[in-house]
Design an enzyme around this catalytic site. Structure first.
Site, PDB file in Angstrom:
ATOM      1  N   GLN B  31       0.754  -1.361  -0.004  1.00  0.00           N
ATOM      2  CA  GLN B  31      -0.130   0.019  -0.068  1.00  0.00           C
ATOM      3  C   GLN B  31       1.104   1.124   0.021  1.00  0.00           C
ATOM      4  OE1 GLN B  31      -2.275  -0.790   3.670  1.00  0.00           O
ATOM      5  NE2 GLN B  31      -0.233  -1.555   4.583  1.00  0.00           N
ATOM      6  N   ASP B 155      -7.832  -5.290  14.414  1.00  0.00           N
ATOM      7  CA  ASP B 155      -7.529  -3.737  14.456  1.00  0.00           C
ATOM      8  C   ASP B 155      -6.919  -3.641  12.884  1.00  0.00           C
ATOM      9  OD1 ASP B 155      -6.784  -1.222  14.685  1.00  0.00           O
ATOM     10  OD2 ASP B 155      -5.095  -1.466  15.836  1.00  0.00           O
TER      11      ASP B 155
END
Lengths: 292, 292
Positions: B31, B155
């Site tokens: 990313q 998370d």
């Protein structure tokens, strides 16, 4: 070309809603009144570039402004709405059969007229036979109220421009005088993240006149990216207590008796700010439930 | 020229934060990782243009992700964090002395390295002597976990790109197998206004494997203009119950025992959506607390 409606939280933070079309726009003696259709939120009433209500999320704000004090007060018969020209507060008051008389004081007649024409709930809301409509300044109206009230609901825009007087010390003093013993005032009190000085000031000012002051929260997406706050000043009952039987009879989309109680539980950092604000305030100048 | 960081709720709704400066920007194998300084929210970690954490409001998200399950579980000794490369979840886990061992599995080593360099809490958080750090795909890791856990904290970013597998049926089945009897999984589950199909799907999927599934809310301003949701699957204790004594000992800014209980009270329209989603689900394939 794409048009976006821009809501500012502060100079460096803003929310944008894409506008499908503008349905109405005019300049009244008090403000610019627009009705637009937002792609994601439906029809919206906009005053001076600030969203007041949208079809999609208005119920959160109006249910929480009305049902919390109405289900905390043991028998709300006479209600004053200050502002509320979009009719959403009236719509929720209509669900309370105990209410015998509603006075609504709105400074700008055109807000009511435009809302009745464009907002789907407004025409029915303003047809309530219990309603007396006053076109006047809310602060002046309270100096010589037509009667005493069990609830005063301050459905005001932000404290800038015509709304400013509805958040001041003199207004709260006049409101207390216009309440029946045991009466309550509720006001919107801004964003906990972007208007915390305003929220603290409202707590401080109310605590000068009311024996009990409590803030509660609900997230209204088109008002702020964080929770929105409401603050109650009560001269009698604890606003956190709820008549669960009456709450259960309400046809709502947001509010329940459990939501009522939970809304008063504040994040620790907010509770600490408000505890400090109230500690710094001389205790009520007039004891709870009494007046000069 | 002014630069604004744009967060999209949907195609017609977006939030913008003014950027004071860009501190870092790189393309990792997974990313784009950026660290920017936002005028109104402080430093922010941004992955593929989505804000993960900011200095100003990260505590809301991390306190609610960690302390709710940790204070509902009677004795959380072994904890797995899936994702969490920004260190905020570790920071909150550090407040729980009962926790003996923490495994954190993060797919992207560069997220951890960039966070340790730029986020003020991260270096200390990653220095926790109880921590074992794994750079791996969370879903694969759960197929052969190094031990069984009392809590699994997911998370994760939104369920697009590398995060998608962390919201699927197979992941929840593997998670249940990796939990001790009475263990719990918690996951962020999106915005109640703009991702309600995702929230319903997570409830449905968890209800296939876990005897108790409950959603709770907290508003995280940089995530969404409405409340953010978290969903717990428990194979034992009721996650709404809180060990108030342990909760009181935590140094927090958002979480309290009262906030814990109140966060599970949902607006009626949300509760109705989730009741429907769960009613449509075959009851747990594996009974609570047991496994094959």
């Amino acid at each position: 070309m794409q048009a976006w409606l821009v809501e500012r939280e502060d100079a460096a933070t803003r929310v944008q809603f894409r506008v499908r079309r503008v349905l109405h726009r005019e300049r009244s003696p008090y403000q610019t009144i627009s009705v637009v259709e937002l792609e994601s939120m439906g029809r919206a009433l906009v005053l001076d570039d600030a969203i007041q209500v949208t079809e999609r999320d208005a119920f959160v704000y109006h249910e929480m402004l009305v049902h919390v004090p109405a289900c905390a007060h043991p028998r709300p018969r006479r209600v004053l709405v200050v502002g509320g020209g979009d009719g959403g507060t009236l719509l929720e008051l209509a669900r309370h059969p105990e209410v015998e008389r509603i006075d609504l004081v709105e400074i700008d007649r055109r807000v009511v007229e435009v809302s009745r024409r464009f907002l789907p709930w407004a025409e029915a809301a303003f047809s309530d036979p219990r309603l007396t409509l006053h076109y006047a300044d809310g602060a002046r109206f309270l100096e010589r109220p037509p009667s005493r009230f069990d609830l005063i609901l301050v459905d005001a825009p932000d404290p800038v421009g015509p709304g400013e007087a509805l958040f001041g010390d003199a207004f709260y003093e006049a409101a207390l005088r216009a309440l029946q013993p045991g009466g309550m005032l509720v006001t919107q009190s801004g964003s906990i993240w972007f208007q915390s000085p305003l929220l603290a000031a409202i707590n401080r000012r109310l605590a000068r006149w009311f024996g009990r002051v409590h803030t509660y929260l609900a997230s209204v997406p088109t008002y702020s990216i964080g929770p929105w706050s409401f603050t109650v000043g009560s001269s009698g009952p604890d606003p956190r207590a709820v008549d669960a039987a009456r709450a259960r009879r309400l046809a709502t989309r947001y509010y329940t008796a459990e939501v009522h109680r939970a809304a008063f539980v504040l994040p620790r950092f907010v509770q600490q700010q408000l505890d400090e604000a109230i500690r710094a305030t001389p205790r009520p100048l007039r004891a709870a439930g009494t007046r000069a």
